[in-house]
Scaffold this motif. Structure first.
Motif, PDB file in Angstrom:
ATOM      1  N   ASN A   1      73.408  55.972  71.385  1.00  0.00           N
ATOM      2  CA  ASN A   1      74.510  56.325  72.281  1.00  0.00           C
ATOM      3  C   ASN A   1      74.094  56.233  73.751  1.00  0.00           C
ATOM      4  OD1 ASN A   1      77.079  57.220  72.947  1.00  0.00           O
ATOM      5  ND2 ASN A   1      76.530  59.384  72.812  1.00  0.00           N
ATOM      6  N   LYS A   2      75.110  56.315  74.606  1.00  0.00           N
ATOM      7  CA  LYS A   2      74.940  56.285  76.068  1.00  0.00           C
ATOM      8  C   LYS A   2      74.293  54.980  76.541  1.00  0.00           C
ATOM      9  CE  LYS A   2      74.568  61.342  76.215  1.00  0.00           C
ATOM     10  NZ  LYS A   2      73.904  62.530  76.764  1.00  0.00           N
ATOM     11  N   MET A   3      74.662  53.887  75.870  1.00  0.00           N
ATOM     12  CA  MET A   3      74.143  52.579  76.281  1.00  0.00           C
ATOM     13  C   MET A   3      74.616  52.219  77.694  1.00  0.00           C
ATOM     14  SD  MET A   3      72.096  51.358  74.013  1.00  0.00           S
ATOM     15  CE  MET A   3      71.942  49.694  74.635  1.00  0.00           C
ATOM     16  N   ASP A   4      75.738  52.802  78.121  1.00  0.00           N
ATOM     17  CA  ASP A   4      76.232  52.523  79.480  1.00  0.00           C
ATOM     18  C   ASP A   4      75.277  53.052  80.547  1.00  0.00           C
ATOM     19  OD1 ASP A   4      77.127  54.994  78.249  1.00  0.00           O
ATOM     20  OD2 ASP A   4      78.211  55.422  80.112  1.00  0.00           O
ATOM     21  N   LEU A   5      74.481  54.071  80.197  1.00  0.00           N
ATOM     22  CA  LEU A   5      73.539  54.646  81.162  1.00  0.00           C
ATOM     23  C   LEU A   5      72.265  53.815  81.301  1.00  0.00           C
ATOM     24  CD1 LEU A   5      73.837  58.475  80.372  1.00  0.00           C
ATOM     25  CD2 LEU A   5      75.139  57.085  82.011  1.00  0.00           C
TER      26      LEU A   5
ATOM     27  N   ASP B   1      70.138  59.496  72.206  1.00  0.00           N
ATOM     28  CA  ASP B   1      70.411  59.208  73.614  1.00  0.00           C
ATOM     29  C   ASP B   1      69.539  58.025  74.027  1.00  0.00           C
ATOM     30  OD1 ASP B   1      70.527  59.164  76.407  1.00  0.00           O
ATOM     31  OD2 ASP B   1      70.758  61.331  76.548  1.00  0.00           O
ATOM     32  N   ALA B   2      70.175  56.946  74.464  1.00  0.00           N
ATOM     33  CA  ALA B   2      69.421  55.738  74.824  1.00  0.00           C
ATOM     34  C   ALA B   2      68.439  55.989  75.948  1.00  0.00           C
ATOM     35  CB  ALA B   2      70.386  54.619  75.210  1.00  0.00           C
ATOM     36  N   THR B   3      68.694  56.999  76.784  1.00  0.00           N
ATOM     37  CA  THR B   3      67.787  57.285  77.892  1.00  0.00           C
ATOM     38  C   THR B   3      66.566  58.081  77.435  1.00  0.00           C
ATOM     39  OG1 THR B   3      68.935  59.351  78.471  1.00  0.00           O
ATOM     40  CG2 THR B   3      69.725  57.318  79.510  1.00  0.00           C
TER      41      THR B   3
ATOM     42  N   ILE C   1      63.864  51.384  70.979  1.00  0.00           N
ATOM     43  CA  ILE C   1      64.267  52.504  70.124  1.00  0.00           C
ATOM     44  C   ILE C   1      64.288  52.064  68.660  1.00  0.00           C
ATOM     45  CG2 ILE C   1      66.153  54.113  69.603  1.00  0.00           C
ATOM     46  CD1 ILE C   1      66.891  54.027  72.567  1.00  0.00           C
ATOM     47  N   LYS C   2      64.706  50.828  68.410  1.00  0.00           N
ATOM     48  CA  LYS C   2      64.747  50.309  67.030  1.00  0.00           C
ATOM     49  C   LYS C   2      63.358  50.341  66.401  1.00  0.00           C
ATOM     50  CE  LYS C   2      66.153  46.264  64.316  1.00  0.00           C
ATOM     51  NZ  LYS C   2      64.900  46.136  63.564  1.00  0.00           N
ATOM     52  N   LYS C   3      62.330  50.017  67.177  1.00  0.00           N
ATOM     53  CA  LYS C   3      60.968  50.047  66.648  1.00  0.00           C
ATOM     54  C   LYS C   3      60.577  51.460  66.222  1.00  0.00           C
ATOM     55  CE  LYS C   3      56.198  48.741  67.789  1.00  0.00           C
ATOM     56  NZ  LYS C   3      55.642  50.016  67.288  1.00  0.00           N
TER      57      LYS C   3
ATOM     58  N   THR D   1      77.588  63.918  61.251  1.00  0.00           N
ATOM     59  CA  THR D   1      77.010  63.444  62.516  1.00  0.00           C
ATOM     60  C   THR D   1      75.980  64.476  62.963  1.00  0.00           C
ATOM     61  OG1 THR D   1      78.770  64.526  63.793  1.00  0.00           O
ATOM     62  CG2 THR D   1      79.075  62.210  63.244  1.00  0.00           C
ATOM     63  N   CYS D   2      74.807  64.009  63.311  1.00  0.00           N
ATOM     64  CA  CYS D   2      73.735  64.915  63.721  1.00  0.00           C
ATOM     65  C   CYS D   2      72.845  64.220  64.737  1.00  0.00           C
ATOM     66  CB  CYS D   2      72.932  65.390  62.502  1.00  0.00           C
ATOM     67  SG  CYS D   2      72.280  64.057  61.465  1.00  0.00           S
ATOM     68  N   GLY D   3      71.835  64.933  65.201  1.00  0.00           N
ATOM     69  CA  GLY D   3      70.953  64.411  66.234  1.00  0.00           C
ATOM     70  C   GLY D   3      70.590  65.523  67.196  1.00  0.00           C
ATOM     71  N   SER D   4      69.915  65.188  68.262  1.00  0.00           N
ATOM     72  CA  SER D   4      69.431  66.194  69.196  1.00  0.00           C
ATOM     73  C   SER D   4      70.547  66.684  70.119  1.00  0.00           C
ATOM     74  CB  SER D   4      68.274  65.631  70.026  1.00  0.00           C
ATOM     75  OG  SER D   4      67.596  66.670  70.695  1.00  0.00           O
TER      76      SER D   4
END
Length: 542
Positions: free
Chosen positions: A144-148, A115-117, A159-161, A9-12
């Motif tokens: 992640n953080k789709m609830d926000l 982060d979705a935001t 984001i998909k694009k 698992t990785c990312g910012s």
């Protein structure tokens, strides 16, 4: 049950990597009672409102808990009804990119959180590029953080694009996107009602079903020798792990790099004698005749692997000190560790845009394509053809720290494939700049003083030549050849007129130094002028 899946698992920073894995372990009931109790107690102290802080299952260091970040790589082993897993939870901070690269080197699949935001960030791109560099072919982008963002499908598609563009740039062929909330638990282990517009599997379901072995088969049998086993005078076997293919007793094999051939007399796995071995098995192979084989050699059943000393590789520089061409390193490829140097940084790769640009040095966490020259020919191949013999680490010979990791892009077996060797290459192999230093003799500055300067330079690792020409010598021609040999030349000026010679050299090559009884001061100045880290290696040839 499907085979073992190793993933990373990785990312910012703060994208929720530790929380995601912690939630999988918690929801899947994969915790012991004391672990669950400790998690609840620790969460009550540290989390706002007393909510469960799932990241505490992964972030165990005191510094990690104090700062609320991941620093070291945390490995967790768990099993569901459908599959066994090893996950490496890696840090997101740029400062700890080398730790992330270590985790990526063992994985078959990468779960990259966003982060979705915030969407796709520079560190997201860096981690995706490093994962691709390490040979990972399967990617899950967990938004992640789709609830926000109120589980917005529109935001997910935006984001998909960006991810589609990144995948095209890195040539990623197996990618899957999943909208999740690591804190709330949406689409982690079960499908969430909060995302009715998403019809795909949950993250855990996808990991349980994905096939990571597809298209990974390598051609032929090869076994890099790790150890020579000689328990007594009657037995001599060669031990290692079968990296590809299979082999049986009685078959003819070739020993590389020597090219000698022999037949297999016996095969042992542990203390049991077997008829054949296959990919992934550790084996001891006994041959029917005595051959010179040691650690770093490779046993193969057919041609295909290359033997060379020069190659190009795409590397991630992980050292705090900058990479400057010409420094000596140990290079480890397969089971072979050998001295070598990086002679050229062909181009640096911009992590954000993928642009290839010129560079004369590399800083920490930068990626570049470099040319390597080793002290001897070894068994090597392109990473895309033979993974084990195409991945490498670069080790600092003084500190013994891992300075870089990378993969082989191209191997130069024949001399005609290599760019011509020039003054700069020879000087870099010597670990210095090639220069000419004019030292005029006086009453107080004698030839003996110059000899002491030469000795001081040699003791400091400089390849130095003291040139005291006769009056009728072709001084310019001699200097030109000495310079092209990559040497530091001390030109003693006594009876020879060198005024015309000075004009035939560029100012960054030819240096005049005034006589001084302090010979240590002169030697120190010449050391500085011939330092390979000084960026004046691109002068015109003489």
């Amino acid at each position: 049950m499907k085979g073992l899946l190793k993933f990373i698992t990785c990312g910012s920073v703060d994208d929720g990597k530790s929380t995601l894995i912690g939630h999988i372990l918690y929801d899947s009931k994969l915790l012991y009672a004391d672990q669950e109790k400790a998690l609840l107690l620790d969460s009550a102290v540290g989390s706002a409102g007393g909510d469960i802080d799932y990241s505490l299952l992964l972030d165990g260091l005191i510094a990690e808990r104090e700062q609320g970040i991941t620093i070291d790589v945390a490995y967790r082993y768990f099993t569901t009804d459908h599959r066994s897993f090893i996950v490496a939870d890696t840090p997101g901070h740029e400062e700890y990119t080398r730790n992330m690269a270590v985790g990526a080197s063992f994985a078959d699949l990468a779960v990259i959180l966003l982060d979705a935001t915030q969407g796709v960030l520079v560190q997201t791109r860096r981690h995706a590029r490093i994962c691709a560099l390490m040979g990972i072919h399967h990617f899950v982008f967990a938004i992640n953080k789709m609830d926000l963002v109120d589980y917005s499908q529109e935001r997910f598609e935006e984001i998909k694009k960006d991810i589609d563009d990144l995948s095209a740039e890195l040539q990623l062929t197996n990618t899957h996107l999943i909208p999740v909330s690591a804190t709330v638990g949406d689409n982690i282990t079960t499908h969430s009602d909060n995302t009715p517009w998403y019809q795909g599997p949950s993250l855990l379901s996808y990991l349980e079903d994905v096939d990571v072995d597809e298209g990974r088969e390598e051609q032929g049998f090869y076994l890099p020798v790790q150890r020579v086993c000689r328990p007594d005078h009657t037995f001599r076997g060669f031990q290692g792990q079968v990296e590809s293919g299979e082999i049986s007793s009685g078959q003819e094999v070739t020993l590389l790099p020597s090219g000698e051939k022999a037949n297999i007399k016996s095969i042992h796995v542990g203390d049991k004698k077997v008829d054949h071995v296959f990919t992934g098995q550790p084996a001891t192979i006994q041959l029917d005749r005595e051959v010179d084989v040691s650690r770093g050699n490779v046993i193969v059943d057919a041609e295909g692997l290359k033997v060379a000393s020069t190659f190009t590789a795409e590397i991630l520089w992980m050292d705090d000190n900058k990479l400057v061409t010409g420094k000596n390193f140990y290079v480890k490829i397969g089971t072979k560790m050998i001295p070598g140097i990086i002679t050229d940084i062909i181009h640096q790769i911009d992590v954000n845009t993928g642009e290839k640009k010129k560079a004369d040095h590399l800083s920490k966490n930068e990626i570049a394509l470099c040319r390597f020259v080793l002290s001897d020919r070894i068994v090597i191949d392109e990473f895309k053809k033979h993974r084990t013999l195409g991945e490498l680490i670069v080790i600092d010979r003084v500190t013994n720290m891992t300075s870089a990791c990378g993969v082989v892009n191209e191997v130069y077996e024949d001399d005609h494939q290599i760019e011509r060797i020039n003054r700069d290459t020879r000087a870099l192999i010597n670990g210095q700049r090639a220069i000419v230093v004019e030292l005029p003799l006086t009453k107080d500055f004698t030839l003996e003083d110059v000899r002491q300067i030469e000795a001081s330079l040699v003791h400091n690792g400089r390849h130095t030549y003291l040139y005291h020409p006769d009056i009728d010598e072709p001084v310019y021609e001699v200097l030109k050849h000495l310079h092209h040999a990559g040497l530091v030349v001390l030109l003693v000026k006594e009876d020879v007129d060198v005024s015309k010679i000075r004009t035939q050299f560029s100012s960054n090559i030819y240096h005049e130094i005034e006589p001084d009884k302090d010979i240590k001061k002169i030697a120190k100045k010449i050391l500085a002028l011939s330092d390979v880290s000084v960026d004046i290696l691109n002068g015109e040839y003489i």
